[in-house]
Design a protein around this motif. Structure first.
Motif, PDB file in Angstrom:
ATOM      1  N   GLY A 133       0.790  -1.216   0.000  1.00 44.94           N
ATOM      2  CA  GLY A 133       0.000   0.000   0.000  1.00 44.94           C
ATOM      3  C   GLY A 133       0.819   1.260   0.000  1.00 44.94           C
ATOM      4  N   VAL A 134       0.138   2.258  -0.441  1.00 45.47           N
ATOM      5  CA  VAL A 134       0.762   3.556  -0.585  1.00 45.47           C
ATOM      6  C   VAL A 134       1.276   4.062   0.747  1.00 45.47           C
ATOM      7  CG1 VAL A 134       0.364   5.851  -1.480  1.00 45.47           C
ATOM      8  CG2 VAL A 134      -1.010   3.964  -2.302  1.00 45.47           C
ATOM      9  N   ALA A 135       0.454   3.850   1.742  1.00 46.33           N
ATOM     10  CA  ALA A 135       0.752   4.467   3.026  1.00 46.33           C
ATOM     11  C   ALA A 135       2.031   3.922   3.636  1.00 46.33           C
ATOM     12  CB  ALA A 135      -0.405   4.233   3.981  1.00 46.33           C
ATOM     13  N   PHE A 136       2.441   2.822   3.131  1.00 44.08           N
ATOM     14  CA  PHE A 136       3.593   2.159   3.704  1.00 44.08           C
ATOM     15  C   PHE A 136       4.822   3.058   3.743  1.00 44.08           C
ATOM     16  CE2 PHE A 136       7.180  -0.806   3.324  1.00 44.08           C
ATOM     17  CZ  PHE A 136       6.932  -1.593   4.420  1.00 44.08           C
ATOM     18  N   TYR A 137       5.050   3.769   2.660  1.00 39.25           N
ATOM     19  CA  TYR A 137       6.253   4.600   2.566  1.00 39.25           C
ATOM     20  C   TYR A 137       6.091   5.953   3.255  1.00 39.25           C
ATOM     21  CZ  TYR A 137       7.536   1.348  -1.184  1.00 39.25           C
ATOM     22  OH  TYR A 137       7.846   0.239  -1.888  1.00 39.25           O
ATOM     23  N   ARG A 138       4.883   6.223   3.634  1.00 41.77           N
ATOM     24  CA  ARG A 138       4.559   7.565   4.114  1.00 41.77           C
ATOM     25  C   ARG A 138       5.416   7.964   5.322  1.00 41.77           C
ATOM     26  NH1 ARG A 138      -1.216   7.481   6.002  1.00 41.77           N
ATOM     27  NH2 ARG A 138      -1.804   7.605   3.824  1.00 41.77           N
ATOM     28  N   GLY A 139       5.863   9.189   5.272  1.00 39.28           N
ATOM     29  CA  GLY A 139       6.539   9.733   6.437  1.00 39.28           C
ATOM     30  C   GLY A 139       7.936   9.214   6.679  1.00 39.28           C
ATOM     31  N   SER A 188      16.889   3.359 -10.102  1.00 32.92           N
ATOM     32  CA  SER A 188      16.181   4.629 -10.301  1.00 32.92           C
ATOM     33  C   SER A 188      14.670   4.425 -10.287  1.00 32.92           C
ATOM     34  CB  SER A 188      16.640   5.310 -11.589  1.00 32.92           C
ATOM     35  OG  SER A 188      16.205   4.571 -12.689  1.00 32.92           O
ATOM     36  N   SER A 189      14.230   3.247 -10.736  1.00 30.36           N
ATOM     37  CA  SER A 189      12.777   3.043 -10.668  1.00 30.36           C
ATOM     38  C   SER A 189      12.322   2.862  -9.219  1.00 30.36           C
ATOM     39  CB  SER A 189      12.355   1.854 -11.529  1.00 30.36           C
ATOM     40  OG  SER A 189      12.951   0.676 -11.060  1.00 30.36           O
ATOM     41  N   TRP A 190      13.186   2.226  -8.404  1.00 24.47           N
ATOM     42  CA  TRP A 190      12.865   2.159  -6.978  1.00 24.47           C
ATOM     43  C   TRP A 190      12.758   3.563  -6.390  1.00 24.47           C
ATOM     44  CZ3 TRP A 190      10.792  -1.657  -4.609  1.00 24.47           C
ATOM     45  CH2 TRP A 190      11.104  -3.000  -4.942  1.00 24.47           C
ATOM     46  N   LYS A 191      13.687   4.380  -6.759  1.00 23.55           N
ATOM     47  CA  LYS A 191      13.672   5.746  -6.240  1.00 23.55           C
ATOM     48  C   LYS A 191      12.397   6.474  -6.663  1.00 23.55           C
ATOM     49  CE  LYS A 191      16.241  10.105  -6.297  1.00 23.55           C
ATOM     50  NZ  LYS A 191      15.991  11.027  -7.406  1.00 23.55           N
ATOM     51  N   ASP A 192      12.082   6.320  -7.946  1.00 23.23           N
ATOM     52  CA  ASP A 192      10.887   7.012  -8.434  1.00 23.23           C
ATOM     53  C   ASP A 192       9.629   6.507  -7.734  1.00 23.23           C
ATOM     54  OD1 ASP A 192      12.424   8.486 -10.090  1.00 23.23           O
ATOM     55  OD2 ASP A 192      12.089   7.237 -11.870  1.00 23.23           O
ATOM     56  N   GLU A 193       9.575   5.202  -7.608  1.00 24.45           N
ATOM     57  CA  GLU A 193       8.382   4.652  -6.960  1.00 24.45           C
ATOM     58  C   GLU A 193       8.257   5.180  -5.532  1.00 24.45           C
ATOM     59  OE1 GLU A 193       7.764   0.466  -7.183  1.00 24.45           O
ATOM     60  OE2 GLU A 193       6.400   0.502  -5.464  1.00 24.45           O
ATOM     61  N   PHE A 194       9.392   5.222  -4.879  1.00 22.97           N
ATOM     62  CA  PHE A 194       9.350   5.730  -3.506  1.00 22.97           C
ATOM     63  C   PHE A 194       8.819   7.154  -3.471  1.00 22.97           C
ATOM     64  CE2 PHE A 194      11.186   8.253  -0.124  1.00 22.97           C
ATOM     65  CZ  PHE A 194      10.766   7.551   0.981  1.00 22.97           C
ATOM     66  N   LEU A 195       9.372   7.988  -4.351  1.00 27.19           N
ATOM     67  CA  LEU A 195       8.978   9.400  -4.328  1.00 27.19           C
ATOM     68  C   LEU A 195       7.502   9.571  -4.631  1.00 27.19           C
ATOM     69  CD1 LEU A 195      12.071  11.121  -5.943  1.00 27.19           C
ATOM     70  CD2 LEU A 195      11.300  11.240  -3.560  1.00 27.19           C
ATOM     71  N   ILE A 196       7.026   8.734  -5.527  1.00 24.97           N
ATOM     72  CA  ILE A 196       5.603   8.844  -5.861  1.00 24.97           C
ATOM     73  C   ILE A 196       4.745   8.408  -4.685  1.00 24.97           C
ATOM     74  CG2 ILE A 196       3.769   7.880  -7.312  1.00 24.97           C
ATOM     75  CD1 ILE A 196       6.012   7.625  -9.495  1.00 24.97           C
ATOM     76  N   GLN A 197       5.092   7.248  -4.153  1.00 23.74           N
ATOM     77  CA  GLN A 197       4.221   6.679  -3.121  1.00 23.74           C
ATOM     78  C   GLN A 197       4.354   7.400  -1.785  1.00 23.74           C
ATOM     79  OE1 GLN A 197       3.625   2.654  -2.691  1.00 23.74           O
ATOM     80  NE2 GLN A 197       3.369   2.274  -4.861  1.00 23.74           N
ATOM     81  N   ALA A 198       5.533   7.870  -1.493  1.00 19.70           N
ATOM     82  CA  ALA A 198       5.731   8.482  -0.184  1.00 19.70           C
ATOM     83  C   ALA A 198       5.186   9.891  -0.133  1.00 19.70           C
ATOM     84  CB  ALA A 198       7.202   8.493   0.179  1.00 19.70           C
ATOM     85  N   ASN A 199       4.818  10.407  -1.294  1.00 23.85           N
ATOM     86  CA  ASN A 199       4.259  11.747  -1.335  1.00 23.85           C
ATOM     87  C   ASN A 199       5.185  12.741  -0.635  1.00 23.85           C
ATOM     88  OD1 ASN A 199       2.465  13.777  -1.780  1.00 23.85           O
ATOM     89  ND2 ASN A 199       1.242  13.345   0.055  1.00 23.85           N
ATOM     90  N   VAL A 200       6.426  12.702  -1.058  1.00 22.88           N
ATOM     91  CA  VAL A 200       7.427  13.548  -0.427  1.00 22.88           C
ATOM     92  C   VAL A 200       7.221  14.988  -0.864  1.00 22.88           C
ATOM     93  CG1 VAL A 200       9.890  14.038  -0.327  1.00 22.88           C
ATOM     94  CG2 VAL A 200       9.079  11.696  -0.225  1.00 22.88           C
ATOM     95  N   LYS A 201       7.300  15.860   0.106  1.00 24.01           N
ATOM     96  CA  LYS A 201       6.988  17.255  -0.184  1.00 24.01           C
ATOM     97  C   LYS A 201       8.053  17.885  -1.075  1.00 24.01           C
ATOM     98  CE  LYS A 201       7.703  20.588   2.697  1.00 24.01           C
ATOM     99  NZ  LYS A 201       7.711  21.401   3.927  1.00 24.01           N
ATOM    100  N   ASN A 202       9.281  17.561  -0.795  1.00 25.03           N
ATOM    101  CA  ASN A 202      10.375  18.207  -1.508  1.00 25.03           C
ATOM    102  C   ASN A 202      11.311  17.149  -2.100  1.00 25.03           C
ATOM    103  OD1 ASN A 202      12.141  20.037  -2.461  1.00 25.03           O
ATOM    104  ND2 ASN A 202      12.423  21.116  -0.512  1.00 25.03           N
ATOM    105  N   PRO A 203      10.920  16.562  -3.222  1.00 26.68           N
ATOM    106  CA  PRO A 203      11.625  15.383  -3.733  1.00 26.68           C
ATOM    107  C   PRO A 203      13.112  15.641  -3.992  1.00 26.68           C
ATOM    108  CG  PRO A 203       9.605  15.767  -4.937  1.00 26.68           C
ATOM    109  CD  PRO A 203       9.826  16.966  -4.087  1.00 26.68           C
ATOM    110  N   ASP A 204      13.443  16.858  -4.374  1.00 28.94           N
ATOM    111  CA  ASP A 204      14.843  17.117  -4.718  1.00 28.94           C
ATOM    112  C   ASP A 204      15.751  17.032  -3.504  1.00 28.94           C
ATOM    113  OD1 ASP A 204      14.063  17.427  -7.276  1.00 28.94           O
ATOM    114  OD2 ASP A 204      13.862  19.624  -7.148  1.00 28.94           O
ATOM    115  N   ASN A 205      15.213  17.375  -2.365  1.00 28.72           N
ATOM    116  CA  ASN A 205      16.058  17.384  -1.176  1.00 28.72           C
ATOM    117  C   ASN A 205      15.923  16.144  -0.320  1.00 28.72           C
ATOM    118  OD1 ASN A 205      17.031  19.851  -1.849  1.00 28.72           O
ATOM    119  ND2 ASN A 205      15.507  20.983  -0.631  1.00 28.72           N
ATOM    120  N   PHE A 206      15.076  15.259  -0.722  1.00 31.07           N
ATOM    121  CA  PHE A 206      14.842  14.113   0.150  1.00 31.07           C
ATOM    122  C   PHE A 206      16.093  13.251   0.233  1.00 31.07           C
ATOM    123  CE2 PHE A 206      13.440   9.984   1.504  1.00 31.07           C
ATOM    124  CZ  PHE A 206      12.552  10.299   2.513  1.00 31.07           C
TER     125      PHE A 206
END
Lengths: 207, 1072
Positions: A74-80, A100-118
């Motif tokens: 689930g999406v919420a898994f990566y959250r926070g 890189s696809s792992w990274k992208d998936e994480f960024l999408i699912q985790a709903n990171v506010k500032n992806p560039d700095n994460f």
């Protein structure tokens, strides 16, 4: 629940199946290594206390399933998450290509506010294996890390406990840094007064 | 397809959690096992674990470990593998191994079933007993009375321990608990008779009861009777694997059998009482051959058991009730953590811990992740409400289809409830026995959530997590917050309720005569209502800094609350009432926060539950020191009270004079508007609190002032005495106060005002219902009679810190709530004014009464006072023409009446009277308040009181459980419920159709009944509840009482409560 001074960091470990995520965790947390392969179902959870610049930090490690069939948590898994660790197997070029696809998936699912700095960290695991089995050179790895946004890179061995402490030290530091920045943004004052209209009809419960 | 995969993986996650949370599971072997296996283990271990664990706090570790190992061994798992996972937070599951194990296991199951259970291959033979003995027999320990490490003998994997023979129709079980500690006794239980699926009764037709010590036929027949009457819960659970398990329990022994050849037996009590012999047989089986066999047995002898069928409504066996007592801790001990029967977790949606009832950070952090994963699974797959699986021994359902924030699932003895209040998640895990319903747990979780809101406010909570899912909320919870969370969780984690409010969902009012309540309301209004002119507001209180604003504008709500969270009076705006749960939150702050209250607790309590957490011990320390403080304080007061007594009794000048000196040392009443020294409280608090039901978006501010009524009462006495002295003993040396006519005039003016207002209300009351007044007086007389000698009895057993059993504490709290952050001084002024007014009112009331004292009267006449005094007396005389004044002496003295109310017992069933009813709770739905009957006379001991609360808990949770079996309802076609009851008793039927709930009058009644087995028929209890649109009533009575009587009694109680409504409840309160 008394020791509240500690900072808690949620760290998620991602990577292809069999790259050694669980082994890295076990080595890091329990100083153990097993030759047996056991696929992780869903996720496992480990905690590790670290001392970063006189600060007690609890790392909450989320060891995820690499196998796709166990991933649908689930999406919420990566959250926070405070930091994401991407792992590949230096003898397995497919696992490297998937980073890189792992990274992208994480960024999408985790709903990171500032992806560039994460904060990400990339680990190339299994460097204990013979050199001739190695599929990804350090140079190639470094260049990928640079292209993905200057992600710190470590070559590790879960079996021989190489570089793991160092890598997680960076993980914790980067996550802490990130958190401090977040906190700084939040320091605005907040007004909490209620405007009560005794004869009003909106506020309160009229039951 | 994707869904299936997910389900598999997630279900194993559930099981991981189940494994972790299960109280007796030590290792994480379950996590390593496949879902199926885990579930199987869960069942086999769980069923008896409740009883074992609960009854025997010590030493249950041994057997469990054995058992778990045994199970694991059988499942083909190497013990090594098991050990490897020991002490590791996460079972590192291996799916491949699981698969292997799983398939291997199935085959094992099959073979075992074929070989061992097949009725045609199994014969009952003479070896059986010895065989079983070897398998099960617990070596009886000599003279062993206390709980001890249970001895466990288990069979190897090959032998089946329960054998059924369809030809001889015998089930032979070796008795495990011995009747005499010295000789292991054996009896055969023949003819296992099963009535029907899924719930059946077992009839043990013949009991060969071999006991060298006790062989009287009487005893045997007793045993037979108890066996015959024993309720048997035979359940078939649809396992899709072939495992089956039979668990046989007596109150002292539990043993489990399953067809895989595993058997475990546990003994946890050596007490050689008859009730030990009551076995309960539980069958979990999908094994058809076994089931068929049982059915065969049943059908053959069906005719014999009809008379002994026990209804399906039976609840727990009373003797087996175990008082669960767990306190929050932050122990690092993982074993202890797993043993806990109740857990509360609060975490952020990201899985970061916010609060956990048990366990240290390093233990819980991992679990938080696990919980978050499950919650995110729920979120991801919005399961429709029809989704319900019973496949793997836990049912999984959505509690409320309209509210998908609540999810729950359960195993046979553990229930998990998830409340997703994004951005935080709250989880309750309970394996408390009797089982809690998900409604109960949801209620508790909601309350915890509201507590967080009350501390942080909703916008703050939301904002904290906005754009920052990784936020760590613990940063903003102070120690006070955590300790209050602890105290709430402690309250919720017992299988009884110390505070019935949580159970009933209402508040308890203090029993007060209407007149007194009206007076208090009037005073409240007088000093808080801006529309009314305040009287005597001449002097400017030095405290009043915000003089430019009218203090009364600041006041939103006012509450006067007695200890044990009993309401005395409320002042509220016309359009606003406070929601019950808001008030509960507020009271939690007022009475349950350690920093505020003067906590008392009985040391017995700690002896009782001494084995608990270290945190608790330290709490004990602080509470104990409080007790000593209190003791000294009360000593002082007992001295003072002695003086008071002298005051009251004395009519001779010399006594008075001697007291006057005392009095003058303490107080003068030169200016009535001065805050009196004694009533001036050092305990004033000003706290921000968010009341979520009122408005979750911001804070209100509560001024809390604790008032010691003993002090006030003393002050009233002192002032009355002084007034008396001033009026009638002008020559006494009163320390410079003598004969100041102006002062006296002021005082008396005030008093006449008060008296006048009193007399108005008096005459109104007189006109309205003189009869009732007489009745009241009689009631009072009766009550007092009952109370004599009983005072303190109920509450002497002050078992807790939350107030339910607390010793008499005469400290009431005045809570004034404002929306204005800066209103502290305003509210303090109002509070002081109210207190002063209460005092002066009481003083005047005292003096009115004193005039009935002959000596007093004589004095008045003798003294030949000046005009002021005569006026006063005339006023008094004019307002009091009723007779019996003496009888209701001081009945106008608010403070005394209040104080009396605090110390008196709750309403007893003898007051109603409903003599066969042991206890009742009546809840008025209109007032959202309840009457909780006194424990006396039927529940004199602490233990019985706690058990009563357990029974109530079970009754309530059964009622609230939506999945309640329809048969458990009784349909009352109470056409004339308020009329002739006896005519309708035949209409008590089992409800077949929910539509029948409506009777002709449109008044809806819902009745529910549950029975509890005692150790003999005479000790059975029955729980009965009747829920109408306007009230709810819950009764506990003896098991022999029939429905007709229950209903009659219920009616009596309802009528009594309605008649006394205005005394029992705060009806509306003071409204402005």
């Amino acid at each position: 629940m008394s020791s509240r001074k500690k900072t808690l960091l949620k760290v998620i470990i991602l990577g292809d199946s069999g790259v050694g995520k669980t082994s890295l965790m076990q080595q890091f947390v329990n100083n153990k290594f097993s030759h047996q392969y056991k696929a992780t179902i869903g996720a496992d959870f480990l905690t590790k206390e670290m001392l970063i610049e006189d600060k007690n930090v609890t790392i909450q490690l989320w060891d995820t399933a690499g196998q796709e069939r166990f991933q649908s948590l689930g999406v919420a898994f990566y959250r926070g998450a405070d930091c994401c660790v991407l792992v590949y197997d230096v003898t397995n070029s497919k696992s490297f290509e998937n980073l890189s696809s792992w990274k992208d998936e994480f960024l999408i699912q985790a709903n990171v506010k500032n992806p560039d700095n994460f904060p990400f960290v990339i680990l190339g695991n299994k460097i204990d294996l013979e050199e001739n089995k190695r599929a990804i050179t350090t140079k190639k790895a470094l260049s990928l890390c640079e292209s993905l946004g200057n992600i710190p890179y470590f070559e590790t061995s879960a079996k021989e406990n190489v570089n793991i402490e160092v890598a997680f030290d960076i993980v914790a530091r980067n996550a802490l840094q990130q958190e401090l920045e977040n906190d700084a943004e939040f320091n605005e004052d907040y007004s909490d007064a209620i405007n009560i209209h005794i004869n009003g009809e909106q506020s309160g419960c009229a039951c | 397809m994707a869904f299936k995969a997910t389900w598999n993986s997630s279900s194993s996650l559930f099981n991981k959690l189940a494994g972790h949370a299960r109280t007796e599971k030590r290792d994480d072997g379950a996590a390593g096992a496949s879902a199926k296996e885990t579930a199987k283990e869960t069942v086999s271990v769980q069923h008896h674990s409740v009883e074992v664990d609960g009854s025997c706090n010590t030493g249950d570790g041994g057997h469990t470990e054995t058992k778990t190992k045994d199970v694991c061994k059988h499942l083909g798992k190497s013990e090594d593998g098991n050990k490897n996972n020991n002490g590791n937070d996460n079972g590192n599951s291996d799916v491949l191994n699981q698969k292997d194990n799983g398939s291997k296991d199935d085959s094992i199951n099959d073979s075992i079933i074929d070989n061992e259970i097949d009725p045609h291959k199994t014969r009952l033979n003479s070896n059986l007993n010895s065989n079983l003995s070897n398998s099960f027999l617990l070596a009886p320990k000599q003279n062993q009375r206390s709980f001890s490490n249970p001895t466990t003998h288990t069979t190897g994997t090959s032998s089946t321990t329960l054998r059924l023979n369809s030809n001889s129709k015998r089930l032979s079980i070796t008795r495990i608990g011995s009747v005499s500690p010295k000789s292991p006794s054996t009896f055969d239980i023949n003819n296992l008779l099963l009535a029907s699926k899924p719930i059946a009764t077992v009839n043990f037709e013949t009991v060969n009861y071999n006991n060298s010590n006790n062989n009287s036929s009487n005893l045997i027949s007793d045993v037979r009777e108890s066996l015959t009457n024993s309720i048997t819960d035979l359940r078939s659970i649809n396992n899709n694997d072939n495992s089956s398990l039979i668990s046989v329990e007596t109150s002292s022994t539990t043993f489990n059998l399953n067809s895989n050849g595993n058997s475990t037996a546990t003994r946890y009590n050596d007490s050689p009482i008859l009730s030990d012999l009551i076995p309960t047989i539980t069958l979990y089986s999908e094994n058809e051959s076994l089931e068929n066999m049982l059915n065969e047995l049943i059908s053959d002898s069906q005719s014999q058991l009809n008379s002994n069928l026990i209804s399906a409504q039976t609840g727990v066996i009373i003797d087996n009730l175990l008082i669960n007592f767990e306190l929050s801790d932050d122990s690092h001990d993982l074993n202890q953590f797993h043993k806990m029967k109740k857990h509360f977790f609060i975490l952020s949606s990201a899985g970061k811990p916010i609060y956990s009832m048990h366990g240290s950070d390093d233990i819980i952090t991992g679990y938080m992740g696990l919980i978050q994963t499950i919650a995110s699974y729920f979120e991801n797959f919005n399961l429709d409400s029809n989704f319900y699986t019973n496949n793997t021994n836990f049912s999984f359902f959505i509690t409320d289809p309209n509210n998908d924030s609540v999810k729950s699932f359960q195993t046979s003895d553990t229930i998990f409830v998830f409340l997703n209040k994004s951005p935080i998640i709250l989880v309750a895990i309970s394996s408390i026995y009797p089982k809690e319903s998900e409604n109960t747990l949801t209620y508790q979780l909601n309350f915890l959530y509201e507590f967080l809101i009350s501390s942080l406010s909703k916008p703050y909570l939301i904002r904290s997590f906005k754009n920052r899912d990784n936020y760590d909320l613990r940063k903003h919870l102070g120690r006070g917050d955590l300790s209050r969370l602890d105290s709430l969780c402690n309250e919720f984690s017992m299988n009884y309720y110390l505070n019935p409010s949580f159970l009933i969902g209402g508040l308890e009012g203090i029993y007060l005569r209407k007149k007194i309540r009206d007076k208090i309301n009037k005073i409240f209004l007088e000093y808080s209502n801006k529309n009314k002119k305040q009287k005597n507001n001449n002097s400017i209180n030095s405290d009043n800094i915000n003089n430019n604003t009218n203090p009364s504008k600041s006041l939103l709500y006012g509450l006067l609350v007695a200890p044990k969270e009993k309401l005395i009076s409320v002042i509220r705006p016309r359009r606003h009432t406070l929601h019950t749960s808001d008030l509960q939150l507020l009271f939690n702050v007022v009475f349950n926060s350690n920093s505020f209250k003067n906590n008392n607790a009985n040391e017995d309590y700690y002896d009782y539950y001494n084995s608990n957490s270290s945190r608790y011990q330290s709490e004990v320390g602080s509470i104990r020191s409080n007790i000593t403080n209190r003791t000294t304080a009360s000593n002082i007061f007992s001295n003072i009270n002695n003086n008071n007594n002298i005051n009251n009794m004395s009519s001779s000048n010399s006594n008075i004079n001697s007291n006057i000196n005392n009095i003058n040392n303490i107080n003068n009443i030169n200016n009535q508007n001065n805050l009196s020294m004694l009533s001036k409280s050092e305990e004033e608090f000003w706290i921000p609190i968010c009341l979520p039901k009122f408005n979750p978006n911001g804070f209100l501010y509560a001024f809390i002032n604790y008032i010691d009524l003993n002090k006030l009462e003393y002050e009233v006495e002192v002032k009355s005495q002084e007034l008396y002295n001033k009026l009638y003993n002008k020559n006494d040396n009163t320390g410079g106060n003598n004969g100041d006519n102006n002062d006296l005039r002021n005082i008396l003016n005030n008093f006449s005002f008060n008296i006048n207002s009193n007399s108005n209300s008096n005459s109104n009351e007189n006109n309205n219902d003189n009869e009732i007044r007489n009745e009241i007086r009689n009631d009072m007389g009766n009550d007092m009679g009952n109370d004599i000698g009983n005072v303190n009895f109920d509450f002497n057993s002050n078992l807790n810190s939350s107030g339910f059993f607390e010793e008499n504490n005469n400290k009431i709290a005045m809570v004034l709530i404002s929306a204005n952050k800066n209103a502290f001084y305003d509210l303090r002024k109002i509070s002081n004014n109210i207190i002063n007014s209460l005092i002066s009112n009481s003083v005047s009331a005292n003096n009115i009464n004193n005039k009935n004292d002959q000596n007093y009267n004589n004095k008045i006449n003798d003294s030949n006072n000046n005009g002021i005094g005569e006026n006063f007396v005339m006023n008094v005389n004019g307002s009091n023409k009723t007779t019996n004044r003496k009888k209701t002496e001081n009945s106008n003295n608010i403070i005394k009446m209040l104080n009396d109310s605090l110390t008196r017992n709750r309403v007893s069933v003898l007051d109603i009277p409903a003599p066969l009813i042991y206890h009742f709770i009546f809840k008025s739905k209109k007032n959202l308040q309840y009457v909780f009957a006194s424990f006396k006379p039927n529940f004199p001991t602490k233990e019985s009181q706690l058990k009563l609360m357990i029974l109530y808990s079970e009754l309530f949770s059964k009622i609230s459980d939506k999945k309640l079996n329809k048969n458990d309802f009784i349909n009352l076609s109470l056409n004339n419920f308020n009329g002739d009851i006896s005519a309708n008793t035949n209409n008590v039927n089992h409800l077949s159709n929910t539509n029948n709930k409506n009777n002709k009058n449109g008044q809806r009644y819902e009745a529910y009944e549950t029975k509890w087995k005692g150790n003999s028929k005479n000790n059975d209890l029955i729980g009965f509840s009747l829920i109408s649109d306007t009230y709810e009533i819950y009764l506990i009575s003896g098991g022999l009482v029939n429905n007709e009587y229950l209903i009659k009694s219920a009616k009596k109680i309802v009528q009594w409560c309605k008649k006394n409504e205005e005394r029992l409840f705060i009806c509306g309160g003071a409204v402005y």
